[in-house]
Design a protein around this motif. Structure first.
Motif, PDB file in Angstrom:
ATOM      1  N   GLU A 142      41.895  35.036  38.651  1.00 38.33           N
ATOM      2  CA  GLU A 142      42.299  36.435  38.828  1.00 38.33           C
ATOM      3  C   GLU A 142      41.662  37.313  37.755  1.00 38.33           C
ATOM      4  O   GLU A 142      41.222  38.435  38.026  1.00 38.33           O
ATOM      5  CB  GLU A 142      43.823  36.544  38.781  1.00 38.33           C
ATOM      6  N   ARG A 145      37.944  37.798  38.640  1.00 40.05           N
ATOM      7  CA  ARG A 145      37.739  38.768  39.721  1.00 40.05           C
ATOM      8  C   ARG A 145      37.976  40.192  39.241  1.00 40.05           C
ATOM      9  O   ARG A 145      37.262  41.128  39.625  1.00 40.05           O
ATOM     10  CB  ARG A 145      38.677  38.445  40.896  1.00 40.05           C
ATOM     11  N   VAL A 332      47.844  41.918  36.307  1.00 40.56           N
ATOM     12  CA  VAL A 332      47.036  40.728  36.059  1.00 40.56           C
ATOM     13  C   VAL A 332      47.767  39.932  34.990  1.00 40.56           C
ATOM     14  O   VAL A 332      47.778  40.311  33.819  1.00 40.56           O
ATOM     15  CB  VAL A 332      45.605  41.101  35.597  1.00 40.56           C
ATOM     16  N   ASP A 336      45.046  35.387  32.492  1.00 45.63           N
ATOM     17  CA  ASP A 336      44.034  36.158  33.222  1.00 45.63           C
ATOM     18  C   ASP A 336      43.858  37.551  32.625  1.00 45.63           C
ATOM     19  O   ASP A 336      42.751  38.095  32.605  1.00 45.63           O
ATOM     20  CB  ASP A 336      44.419  36.274  34.698  1.00 45.63           C
ATOM     21  N   ASN A 451      52.406  31.355  43.526  1.00 45.68           N
ATOM     22  CA  ASN A 451      51.516  31.854  44.575  1.00 45.68           C
ATOM     23  C   ASN A 451      52.079  31.562  45.969  1.00 45.68           C
ATOM     24  O   ASN A 451      51.988  32.392  46.880  1.00 45.68           O
ATOM     25  CB  ASN A 451      50.132  31.224  44.439  1.00 45.68           C
TER      26      ASN A 451
END
Length: 635
Positions: A142, A145, A332, A336, A451
């Motif tokens: 994460e 990205r 975030v 991360d 998740n």
């Protein structure tokens, strides 16, 4: 000519010696290239004034890198990330520029110069960050990205920066002659504003149209020649041509090639393009990092070392704080957020271009430019240390806190217990739940459990090897347990424990390979499924059909393959068990495996039209015209 050979040898030998050493010491290849540059430049003086010229050439590695990045992003995916791209990237650029501008004004700089400095230093290093992400396999996290979205927005923002900087020019910093502002060939010099915008729109539109409508014909024409070197030349032609076009119209070559990569992301030749560009990209990026190290001016460092070091560290701290706050605001989480903030805390390679451009347009005072260049270079030089800090201190801390998390309270019991909620366990769970079979899913990866909960898949954080958690989950009443651990040894140990403690319980386990399959079987598993066997068989079946073999014949041969393997599996397992620890794959086992392959080949070669098994009698001969229809569908 001899001088060029000697210089090339110096650059290459420094990379070959120092970069592998740096990688082995855990410093990363980027820091290795930077150290190599310092060694052959400021320390030994083996390279000199040509470094700046080589750096301009090596910057083409950044252009190639963005082309490859674009190839991996489909236009649809780019459009889907627009909100995060504008929100995260735009907020970072605006906040960082504003803070640096305010600090620069407090030091007595004019607001125009302060704004230019803010824009220049707000950018981060696409080359260093993406290269390090690829090496450390962080691109799909994460934080990775998020960092990519910020970098992508920054690269796009270079275009309006190039348009804005000349408007910030101050008379006292103007070049002495018009020649000083000359940047080489251009198609837009002297054009009025409306004409300039028209040229830009036509250039970008033409690039998109050519990539969409003409590229496939070009690639197919070249591919039909069968000459690999011509395809390599075509890939280079494409990248160099786009970069040249963007430069001629006053745009960023890197942005142009990125846009071309996105347009070609759906091309049938995408992977071929990427494989051809990759070696050039890696070599030129490495050369770029070496020139950054070689360009470190120890004279300026000795004269203003404390100032430059303070500015570089202050810049990195400020950018880290801005990014860390934004990471929290954008949710975030955990390590991360630290990864995103630490990875982007440096200044970027486009800063070198913007400083030069600002000088030529009278935006920066002459004495400030060398200091800015050193601050940019030093912050890039220090970036690998931030990644080392992340690996050594940040990541272990969050992994420890995840391990210290207390197991979830299990509030339900199920007919089936699934140990492991990874990609394998998830598919099993979804199939069972869809058919009304109650399950309890346990996984000791807190992030994985969170998740799954986010998409309404019920799962619990906890170690499935703990007897108390198994009891709470209803192991005594469960019909079976599915073990989908990623840890091979733990899967074997849990299988052994369950079959010893609950003999009537059915234990089904995922195996990674043949050896793991044997270990699980020896531990008492009721059924062992190799994770890649069926997918590999299916792909092999599909391959034979695509090659024109009839579907009836393919299914026969696939069934034969499975039958021969099943018949031999028991003997091979017994042979494996006879071997001592560490020597199960002895000569006897290897010979048996060779005989198995020979038997498979023999069976495949037989004409089985008159020897159908009872299972195969359910097959009926294909109807007339079936083969032609199948070939049409395959085409």
């Amino acid at each position: 000519m001899t001088e060029y050979f000697v210089q090339a040898f110096i650059y290459l030998v420094s990379a070959v010696i120092i970069v592998p050493l740096a990688k082995r010491l855990g410093l990363g290849s980027v820091l290795g290239y930077l150290i190599a540059g310092v060694v052959i430049g400021p320390i030994t003086g083996l390279v000199g004034d040509e470094t700046t010229t080589i750096q301009h050439f090596a910057e083409f590695g950044v252009v190639m890198m963005l082309f490859v990045v674009g190839l991996e992003i489909e236009p649809k995916a780019l459009w889907q990330m627009k909100a995060r791209l504008l929100g995260l990237g735009g907020a970072q650029l605006v906040l960082t520029t504003g803070l640096i501008m305010a600090i620069a004004i407090s030091f007595g700089l004019a607001w125009q110069t302060a704004l230019a400095v803010g824009l220049i230093l707000a950018l981060s290093s696409t080359a260093i960050v993406l290269q390090t992400f690829n090496e450390k396999h962080l691109s799909h996290t994460e934080g990775g990205r998020g960092a990519f979205k910020v970098l992508l927005f920054q690269d796009i923002a270079v275009i309006p920066m190039l348009a804005l900087l000349p408007l910030l020019a101050l008379a006292q910093f103007a070049p002495e002659t018009a020649a000083d502002a000359h940047h080489g060939m251009s198609l837009v010099d002297g054009l009025p504003g409306w004409a300039y915008m028209l040229v830009i729109v036509l250039s970008i539109g033409g690039l998109i149209a050519a990539g969409h409508f003409l590229s496939q014909h070009l690639f197919r024409y070249v591919a039909n020649s069968g000459l690999r070197e011509i395809f390599v030349a075509t890939a280079l032609l494409l990248v160099i041509g786009i970069a040249a076009l963007m430069s001629l119209v006053g745009l960023s070559p890197a942005l142009g090639t990125f846009l071309a990569g996105v347009v070609l992301a759906n091309s049938d030749f995408r992977h071929e393009l990427e494989s051809n560009i990759e070696p050039f990209k890696g070599l030129l990026l490495g050369l770029f990092f070496i020139t950054v190290g070689a360009g470190v001016d120890f004279g300026i460092l000795l004269e203003s070392g404390l100032l430059i070091l303070g500015l570089a560290l202050g810049l990195m701290l400020l950018k880290f704080l801005v990014l860390f706050v934004l990471a929290k605001a954008m949710k975030v989480k955990g390590s991360d957020g630290w990864l995103m903030a630490l990875s982007l805390a440096q200044a970027g390679e486009f800063g070198f271009v913007l400083v030069s451009f600002s000088n030529a347009n009278g935006v920066l005072p002459p004495d400030l430019s060398p200091i800015l260049l050193m601050v940019i270079a030093l912050s890039m030089f220090l970036t690998p240390a931030l990644f080392i800090a992340f690996d050594k201190w940040v990541l272990p801390r969050y992994q420890k806190s995840s391990n210290d998390r207390q197991p979830d309270e299990i509030t339900q019991q199920g007919m089936v217990l699934i140990a492991g909620a990874g990609r394998f366990g998830q598919i099993v769970n979804r199939l069972l739940v869809a058919n009304g079979i109650p399950t309890v899913v346990l996984d000791r990866q807190a992030a994985q459990v969170d998740n799954l909960k986010a998409v309404n898949i019920k799962s619990y954080f906890g170690d499935a090897s703990r007897p108390d958690l198994l009891h709470t989950a209803g192991i005594e009443k469960a019909k079976l347990v599915v073990i989908a651990f990623d840890d091979r040894e733990e899967a074997v140990e849990l299988t052994h424990y369950l079959k010893q403690t609950y003999p009537k319980l059915k234990v089904l386990v995922r195996a990674f390979d043949r050896g793991h399959h044997y270990q699980l079987r020896k531990a008492g598993a009721d059924w062992v499924e190799s994770e890649t066997y069926h997918s590999a068989m299916e792909l092999g079946i599909r391959s034979m059909k695509k090659l024109g073999m009839h579907g009836f014949e393919v299914e026969q041969k696939a069934k034969t393959f499975k039958q021969v393997e099943q018949q031999a599996s028991e003997k091979m397992y017994q042979q494996w068990c006879m071997g001592s620890e560490g020597e199960q794959y002895d000569h006897g086992y290897v010979q048996m495996f060779i005989e198995l392959d020979q038997q498979i080949s023999l069976e495949m070669g037989r004409d089985r039209q008159d020897t159908h098994s009872s299972e195969e009698r359910g097959w009926t001969p294909p109807p007339k015209g079936y083969a032609e229809k199948l070939q049409d569908e395959g085409a």
